[in-house]
Design an enzyme around this catalytic site. Structure first.
Site, mmCIF file in Angstrom:
data_model
loop_
_atom_site.group_PDB
_atom_site.id
_atom_site.type_symbol
_atom_site.label_atom_id
_atom_site.label_comp_id
_atom_site.label_asym_id
_atom_site.label_seq_id
_atom_site.Cartn_x
_atom_site.Cartn_y
_atom_site.Cartn_z
ATOM 1 N N ASP A 1 0.829 -1.203 0.000
ATOM 2 C CA ASP A 1 0.000 0.000 0.000
ATOM 3 C C ASP A 1 0.861 1.250 0.000
ATOM 4 O OD1 ASP A 1 -2.090 1.802 0.227
ATOM 5 O OD2 ASP A 1 -2.271 1.557 2.395
ATOM 6 N N ASP B 1 -1.642 5.602 -5.356
ATOM 7 C CA ASP B 1 -1.960 4.763 -4.203
ATOM 8 C C ASP B 1 -2.319 3.341 -4.641
ATOM 9 O OD1 ASP B 1 -2.885 3.596 -1.885
ATOM 10 O OD2 ASP B 1 -4.623 4.896 -1.663
#
Length: 472
Positions: free
Chosen positions: A64, A257
């Site tokens: 992440d 992201d």
């Protein structure tokens, strides 16, 4: 669903051109060994196998780039198949610090500690890392996910409970002496977004692997080191500019992201994109529920709906601010197969959604590219990924350079109201209120002998008193 340079950076990356060697002279980096070290899919994320503790416990960890804590399940959970049992690790050390992290979807609460980790298909060696063990969570571990924790690769400004918690990647850079750069490839283009979870991918720690991209790498500056915040200059649908003020694309930030499933757009931009797609697509009648994500669209399996939809392009500012480049995704990336019905139907979802606070370049876009997070030189790079193909044809493109003469010199607000700034402002306001309240209490409690002796002309009544007027 932070930075410093290494003296070997130019040697390892081959200078400013960003060309990487396949191994590190120090011997602890072998980029080819990191190829295909990820599994997963865009619907539930891509994860890396990691060995934690002594003796090692094997866990799958979600990659992440939109958060900064390294956290693993620390107790059994109905939605995870494994968890990290700290009592079985002789090297685990609890710091006794509670930590809570909230994401755009889901949250967890746990306790900070440290332990040693190794990455079977990563850099050689074992390293001591800050680890949060998750004790409670809500909508974080979901049914069907095959990962047991999360690897936050953003900057320490986002780390909880404070930026003093050294992030996973900062610890690797410091202890392993690797360059302050990593790169990411996710290979799920055209595949079911919630399939077997075995789509490939690569997380290259410490550099760039040349076999994972074709053509040139195009770099855009990191605007601020918290998320990987970049600057979007304009969007095109089917080659047609949306003609919005460029600040709309960056409201209130634009970030890269990997932990976000879709391409998320600020509401005004999202509405414009949907209208443009509906106008340029070959479908006359289309349910509004498809665009909002509440409905799927289904076609006969012999049909490929992608030919009905246009190409999407995002323009990013180049390192040379007078130039830009564009990354484009074909409909194979944003019209995503998700479900088969019977023998004849294949259903698809719209891989774009609206957002209240950011433009998020998530997996919908990232699956088309090899993305380089060059923290040492404060830039994010994009190159075409060879695995971004459907039926043998590329589904992503990079083109440039283009002039930025028709775009504002700065499309990003100079004021960033992100969490650390809000915390500082909140503490400052609370301190000011506390001081004022303390002064008022002292004034109320001062003994009569210390107060001014009023004459007959000095009349002070309730209506004119300081306290009464302050709170009236």
């Amino acid at each position: 669903l932070r930075p410093g340079s290494d003296s070997r950076q130019e040697d390892l990356l081959g200078g400013a051109d960003g060309l990487a060697l396949a191994s590190d002279p120090g011997g602890n980096l072998n980029f080819l060994a990191m190829v295909e070290n990820l599994q997963g899919d865009s619907g539930r994320g891509y994860y890396l196998e990691m060995l934690i503790g002594t003796p090692p416990q094997a866990l799958n960890i979600l990659v992440d780039t939109g958060s900064s804590n390294f956290a693993v399940a620390g107790v059994p959970d109905p939605d995870v198949t494994s968890y990290f049992n700290t009592e079985l690790s002789s090297t685990y050390r609890s710091q006794g610090i509670d930590v809570t992290v909230k994401y755009s979807q889901g949250s967890w609460t746990g306790v900070l500690g440290t332990d040693v980790i190794t990455i079977p298909k990563g850099i050689d060696g074992s390293y001591t890392i800050n680890i949060a063990t998750i004790l409670e969570s809500e909508n974080f571990f979901l049914p069907g996910v095959q990962w047991h924790g999360i690897l936050g690769l953003a900057y320490d400004a986002l780390a909880k409970p404070s930026s003093s918690v050294e992030t996973f990647f900062d610890s690797l850079v410091r202890q392993a002496k690797i360059p302050n750069i990593f790169s990411l490839q996710m290979c799920g283009a055209g595949l079911p977004v919630s399939g077997s979870g075995t789509n490939g991918g690569s997380l290259v720690l410490g550099g760039i692997e040349p076999t994972l991209y074709s053509g040139d790498i195009w770099y855009t500056p990191i605007k601020e080191e918290w998320y990987y915040q970049v600057e979007i200059l304009k969007l095109e649908v089917g080659g047609q500019n949306l003609e919005l003020d460029c600040r709309e694309y960056n409201a209130d930030k634009a970030i890269v992201d990997s932990g976000t499933t879709l391409l998320r757009l600020p509401q005004k931009v999202f509405s414009a994109v949907v209208q443009a797609i509906a106008r340029t697509s070959l479908i006359q009648e289309f349910s509004s529920g498809f665009w909002t994500g509440s409905q799927l669209a289904c076609w006969d399996k012999t049909e490929k709906p992608w030919s009905l939809f246009p190409k999407l392009s995002l323009y990013l500012r180049d390192e040379n601010s007078s130039r830009s480049f564009r990354i484009s995704i074909l409909p194979q990336l944003y019209i995503q197969p998700i479900l088969g019905i019977g023998e004849n139907l294949q259903c698809y979802r719209f891989g774009i959604s609206s957002s209240t606070n950011a433009l998020v370049i998530g997996a919908t876009v990232m699956e088309g590219f090899y993305v380089i997070f060059d923290r040492a030189q404060k830039r994010v790079g994009f190159a075409v990924s060879p695995c971004a193909e459907v039926d043998g044809s590329p589904v992503s493109e990079i083109e440039g350079p283009f002039t930025t003469a028709d775009v504002a010199s700065n499309c990003v607000s100079s004021i960033s109201f992100h969490e650390p700034v809000l915390w500082i402002a909140s503490y400052a306001l609370m301190s000011l209120c506390g001081i004022i309240l303390l002064v008022l209490i002292i004034l109320l409690l001062i003994p009569p002998r210390c107060q001014h002796r009023y004459t007959d002309n000095d009349v002070v009544n309730d209506e004119s008193s300081l306290v009464r007027h302050r709170w009236k």
